[in-house]
Design a protein around this motif. Structure first.
Motif, PDB file in Angstrom:
ATOM      1  N   ARG A   1       0.839  -1.205   0.000  1.00  0.00           N
ATOM      2  CA  ARG A   1       0.000   0.000   0.000  1.00  0.00           C
ATOM      3  C   ARG A   1       0.869   1.248   0.000  1.00  0.00           C
ATOM      4  O   ARG A   1       0.576   2.233  -0.692  1.00  0.00           O
ATOM      5  CB  ARG A   1      -0.892   0.021   1.238  1.00  0.00           C
ATOM      6  CG  ARG A   1      -1.957  -1.029   1.229  1.00  0.00           C
ATOM      7  CD  ARG A   1      -2.820  -0.947   2.497  1.00  0.00           C
ATOM      8  NE  ARG A   1      -3.413  -2.247   2.739  1.00  0.00           N
ATOM      9  CZ  ARG A   1      -3.136  -3.041   3.770  1.00  0.00           C
ATOM     10  NH1 ARG A   1      -2.304  -2.643   4.718  1.00  0.00           N
ATOM     11  NH2 ARG A   1      -3.697  -4.221   3.854  1.00  0.00           N
TER      12      ARG A   1
ATOM     13  N   VAL B   1       1.898   2.349  -3.328  1.00  0.00           N
ATOM     14  CA  VAL B   1       0.856   3.033  -4.094  1.00  0.00           C
ATOM     15  C   VAL B   1       0.775   4.502  -3.662  1.00  0.00           C
ATOM     16  O   VAL B   1       0.686   5.405  -4.504  1.00  0.00           O
ATOM     17  CB  VAL B   1      -0.499   2.324  -3.932  1.00  0.00           C
ATOM     18  CG1 VAL B   1      -1.579   3.040  -4.725  1.00  0.00           C
ATOM     19  CG2 VAL B   1      -0.385   0.867  -4.396  1.00  0.00           C
ATOM     20  N   TYR B   2       0.862   4.750  -2.352  1.00  0.00           N
ATOM     21  CA  TYR B   2       0.906   6.145  -1.890  1.00  0.00           C
ATOM     22  C   TYR B   2       2.153   6.849  -2.445  1.00  0.00           C
ATOM     23  O   TYR B   2       2.096   8.015  -2.824  1.00  0.00           O
ATOM     24  CB  TYR B   2       0.887   6.206  -0.360  1.00  0.00           C
ATOM     25  CG  TYR B   2      -0.512   6.098   0.199  1.00  0.00           C
ATOM     26  CD1 TYR B   2      -1.330   7.220   0.260  1.00  0.00           C
ATOM     27  CD2 TYR B   2      -1.020   4.877   0.622  1.00  0.00           C
ATOM     28  CE1 TYR B   2      -2.636   7.123   0.746  1.00  0.00           C
ATOM     29  CE2 TYR B   2      -2.315   4.766   1.114  1.00  0.00           C
ATOM     30  CZ  TYR B   2      -3.114   5.897   1.169  1.00  0.00           C
ATOM     31  OH  TYR B   2      -4.397   5.800   1.633  1.00  0.00           O
TER      32      TYR B   2
ATOM     33  N   THR C   1      -6.654  10.302  -1.737  1.00  0.00           N
ATOM     34  CA  THR C   1      -7.406   9.045  -1.667  1.00  0.00           C
ATOM     35  C   THR C   1      -7.940   8.651  -3.041  1.00  0.00           C
ATOM     36  O   THR C   1      -7.864   7.487  -3.441  1.00  0.00           O
ATOM     37  CB  THR C   1      -8.580   9.199  -0.679  1.00  0.00           C
ATOM     38  OG1 THR C   1      -8.045   9.596   0.593  1.00  0.00           O
ATOM     39  CG2 THR C   1      -9.341   7.898  -0.520  1.00  0.00           C
TER      40      THR C   1
ATOM     41  N   VAL D   1      -5.062   7.354  -5.193  1.00  0.00           N
ATOM     42  CA  VAL D   1      -4.631   6.042  -4.718  1.00  0.00           C
ATOM     43  C   VAL D   1      -5.618   4.970  -5.182  1.00  0.00           C
ATOM     44  O   VAL D   1      -5.227   3.896  -5.647  1.00  0.00           O
ATOM     45  CB  VAL D   1      -4.485   6.062  -3.178  1.00  0.00           C
ATOM     46  CG1 VAL D   1      -4.500   4.660  -2.614  1.00  0.00           C
ATOM     47  CG2 VAL D   1      -3.190   6.775  -2.789  1.00  0.00           C
ATOM     48  N   ARG D   2      -6.889   5.292  -5.087  1.00  0.00           N
ATOM     49  CA  ARG D   2      -7.896   4.314  -5.512  1.00  0.00           C
ATOM     50  C   ARG D   2      -7.856   4.084  -7.023  1.00  0.00           C
ATOM     51  O   ARG D   2      -8.180   3.005  -7.509  1.00  0.00           O
ATOM     52  CB  ARG D   2      -9.295   4.751  -5.068  1.00  0.00           C
ATOM     53  CG  ARG D   2      -9.421   4.709  -3.559  1.00  0.00           C
ATOM     54  CD  ARG D   2     -10.842   4.786  -3.046  1.00  0.00           C
ATOM     55  NE  ARG D   2     -10.835   4.766  -1.586  1.00  0.00           N
ATOM     56  CZ  ARG D   2     -10.679   3.661  -0.862  1.00  0.00           C
ATOM     57  NH1 ARG D   2     -10.572   2.484  -1.448  1.00  0.00           N
ATOM     58  NH2 ARG D   2     -10.644   3.726   0.454  1.00  0.00           N
TER      59      ARG D   2
ATOM     60  N   PHE E   1      -5.335   3.677  -8.749  1.00  0.00           N
ATOM     61  CA  PHE E   1      -4.345   2.639  -9.046  1.00  0.00           C
ATOM     62  C   PHE E   1      -4.985   1.249  -9.049  1.00  0.00           C
ATOM     63  O   PHE E   1      -4.553   0.371  -9.790  1.00  0.00           O
ATOM     64  CB  PHE E   1      -3.191   2.686  -8.039  1.00  0.00           C
ATOM     65  CG  PHE E   1      -2.172   3.747  -8.345  1.00  0.00           C
ATOM     66  CD1 PHE E   1      -1.078   3.473  -9.143  1.00  0.00           C
ATOM     67  CD2 PHE E   1      -2.318   5.035  -7.851  1.00  0.00           C
ATOM     68  CE1 PHE E   1      -0.140   4.458  -9.438  1.00  0.00           C
ATOM     69  CE2 PHE E   1      -1.395   6.028  -8.127  1.00  0.00           C
ATOM     70  CZ  PHE E   1      -0.302   5.745  -8.929  1.00  0.00           C
ATOM     71  N   SER E   2      -5.979   1.059  -8.202  1.00  0.00           N
ATOM     72  CA  SER E   2      -6.663  -0.241  -8.195  1.00  0.00           C
ATOM     73  C   SER E   2      -7.257  -0.525  -9.571  1.00  0.00           C
ATOM     74  O   SER E   2      -7.160  -1.636 -10.098  1.00  0.00           O
ATOM     75  CB  SER E   2      -7.803  -0.262  -7.165  1.00  0.00           C
ATOM     76  OG  SER E   2      -7.321   0.058  -5.893  1.00  0.00           O
ATOM     77  N   GLU E   3      -7.874   0.501 -10.135  1.00  0.00           N
ATOM     78  CA  GLU E   3      -8.509   0.349 -11.442  1.00  0.00           C
ATOM     79  C   GLU E   3      -7.459   0.189 -12.540  1.00  0.00           C
ATOM     80  O   GLU E   3      -7.647  -0.564 -13.500  1.00  0.00           O
ATOM     81  CB  GLU E   3      -9.398   1.575 -11.714  1.00  0.00           C
ATOM     82  CG  GLU E   3     -10.132   1.561 -13.036  1.00  0.00           C
ATOM     83  CD  GLU E   3     -11.136   0.425 -13.182  1.00  0.00           C
ATOM     84  OE1 GLU E   3     -11.479  -0.219 -12.174  1.00  0.00           O
ATOM     85  OE2 GLU E   3     -11.552   0.168 -14.328  1.00  0.00           O
ATOM     86  N   LEU E   4      -6.350   0.871 -12.386  1.00  0.00           N
ATOM     87  CA  LEU E   4      -5.284   0.855 -13.397  1.00  0.00           C
ATOM     88  C   LEU E   4      -4.702  -0.542 -13.605  1.00  0.00           C
ATOM     89  O   LEU E   4      -4.292  -0.885 -14.721  1.00  0.00           O
ATOM     90  CB  LEU E   4      -4.173   1.828 -12.961  1.00  0.00           C
ATOM     91  CG  LEU E   4      -2.977   2.049 -13.867  1.00  0.00           C
ATOM     92  CD1 LEU E   4      -3.405   2.593 -15.225  1.00  0.00           C
ATOM     93  CD2 LEU E   4      -1.987   3.013 -13.207  1.00  0.00           C
TER      94      LEU E   4
END
Lengths: 308, 308
Positions: free
Chosen positions: A257, A260-261, A287, A290-291, A293-296
């Protein structure tokens, strides 16, 4: 869970294809703490000359950054002048004036010595070691370095590495340090010399976290506009350590995590000159990125049915 | 859901720091189909000279690759000779002998014309167009190209792009084609000229899928041993199209998965000379590597509690 950074507090003059700055806030401790402070309070140890525009550091104290560890010395502040190529892929250093930074001997104020998380910005490894001698018992120590020290002070650097939990370097530095051009072998070599984790930053591509229990890759955030790459690495470190300090969790899972930050903060840094982008930045924007990146990197692998 | 590839069937002589090959199987159609055939049967259209060691193509037919579209012409086969630098970052072409490939005019056999999925390997865009004129109504057409055609046959290439669903290029090609050094702006420019999706390959770093509904990044698989980068891009395309053909699903969601198969196949390709790695490769190994990508980019972002 205090977070301490030791590094440069500088004045940068940068030319990019999109404009230029003169004597803008810069230096590893400045980029690091502006990024990290969006996640957690930061204590800074550094040095400035008597020409430093102290009023402009208000943007830092406003962010909860503790500057009482920044020494005021007689002389000129550290200045760096650089110029980027049209595609921002290459940069040329036009001038480096160390000024008071040349004689910098980090003194960790008594009230900073209990720091739980420490980032050693890119300075002489002897000084990085002296910082570790002054802090009590941090839960996590991360450090940066550069080609100059890898070449000129290898023995001291290797001594430092034995006391460090996370080494953050770029790919060229990982290669130079290990003598191996393959970054995964290079990282593994570094892991046998002290650190529990190595972060290899790959600029516009992304960054890799290598530890005993696995490898994690975070891409760079896809940006259509990059204004100034200066400080991206230190801002990455700020996001990384800021998340670790905030959560107080130094597990490999949590360092994923933190990566990602880090990548998110690196991407903010390059969207404007100097630390300008961090001024306006809100926790919600952090935020949100950062979120993203989940989709990326998101993909769902359904049970494979072999029709072939 | 048949899968058709049109491209070169060549003989490669490659020197790397780890050894060399002479007249090994190579060419875009060979790498593509060896990779894709692990997922789905492939039909190949290409040309070889009368000096081609046809017995060595048995490894392809054994894999369910249909070579009845490979024309046998009088003359020499296409030969490429290249040499990689010590770190495999740069390669020098020592010799290119087009031979019969110079006069190649793809003839799509009648039984291949119903192909649902088509990959146009890197050949003259006029020939790529002629292939599309010969196929009935594919569900998805993907193509590759190179600097030579971008510079020399831009108009024809732009005409081709209007008929293509997915363009697969490397970052330098995306930049050259669009005239924009930022790969995300470059990709968006390409999307306005025909393709629904652009795949920008970034070599050792990874690859990006850009479509109207978002961006997906897949890293390169972390390899500690890379033997020969030749054919990585075509093997990527083989994994990508092989997955699409097998699933019959051309949605953006499924193209994300296809990217992972692409990156996996690219990583296998570079683990040995020529297409050697694909000979021994089992579907289980493919599945295992594809699943490893989930772990490589996995992170769990818990609800953020702001303590700062």
């Amino acid at each position: 869970m205090s977070l301490l950074v030791v590094g440069s507090v500088a004045l940068d003059s940068v030319q990019t294809p999109f404009g230029s700055t003169a004597d803008a806030l810069g230096g590893s401790a400045v980029f690091f703490s502006m990024a990290a402070s969006l996640l957690h309070p930061v204590q800074v140890v550094g040095v400035v000359g008597n020409d430093y525009p102290m009023d402009r550091l208000e943007r830092m104290t406003k962010r909860g950054i503790d500057l009482t560890g920044v020494e005021h010395a007689q002389g000129e502040s550290f200045r760096w002048k650089g110029k980027y190529s049209y595609d921002l892929q290459n940069r040329e250093t036009l001038e480096t004036r160390l000024g008071v930074f040349a004689e910098f001997k980090p003194q960790i104020p008594k009230e900073f010595r209990g720091a739980r998380h420490v980032f050693l910005g890119n300075i002489d490894p002897e000084l990085q070691i002296s910082v570790l001698d002054q802090v009590d018992d941090p839960a996590l120590v991360a450090c940066d370095t550069m080609n100059y020290w890898i070449e000129g002070k290898r023995d001291v650097l290797m001594e430092l590495l034995r006391r460090v939990d996370v080494l953050l370097v770029n790919d060229a530095e990982a290669r130079q340090l290990s003598g191996d051009w393959n970054i995964y072998r290079a990282a593994r070599w570094i892991l046998t010399h002290g650190p529990r984790f190595v972060v290899v930053k790959q600029g516009e591509y992304g960054a890799v976290l290598v530890g005993a229990d696995g490898i994690f890759y975070v891409p760079a955030y896809p940006l259509e506009q990059v204004f100034d790459p200066t400080g991206a690495g230190d801002s990455f470190a700020g996001g990384f350590l800021g998340h670790v300090a905030r959560s107080g969790d130094t597990s490999g899972e949590n360092l994923r995590r933190a990566m990602v930050y880090g990548s998110a903060m690196g991407s903010f840094a390059v969207e404007a000159f100097s630390v300008d982008r961090f001024d306006e930045l809100t926790p919600d924007e952090v935020t949100e990125r950062v979120r993203a990146f989940s989709e990326l990197v998101r993909f769902d692998m359904p049970p494979v049915t072999e029709s072939a």
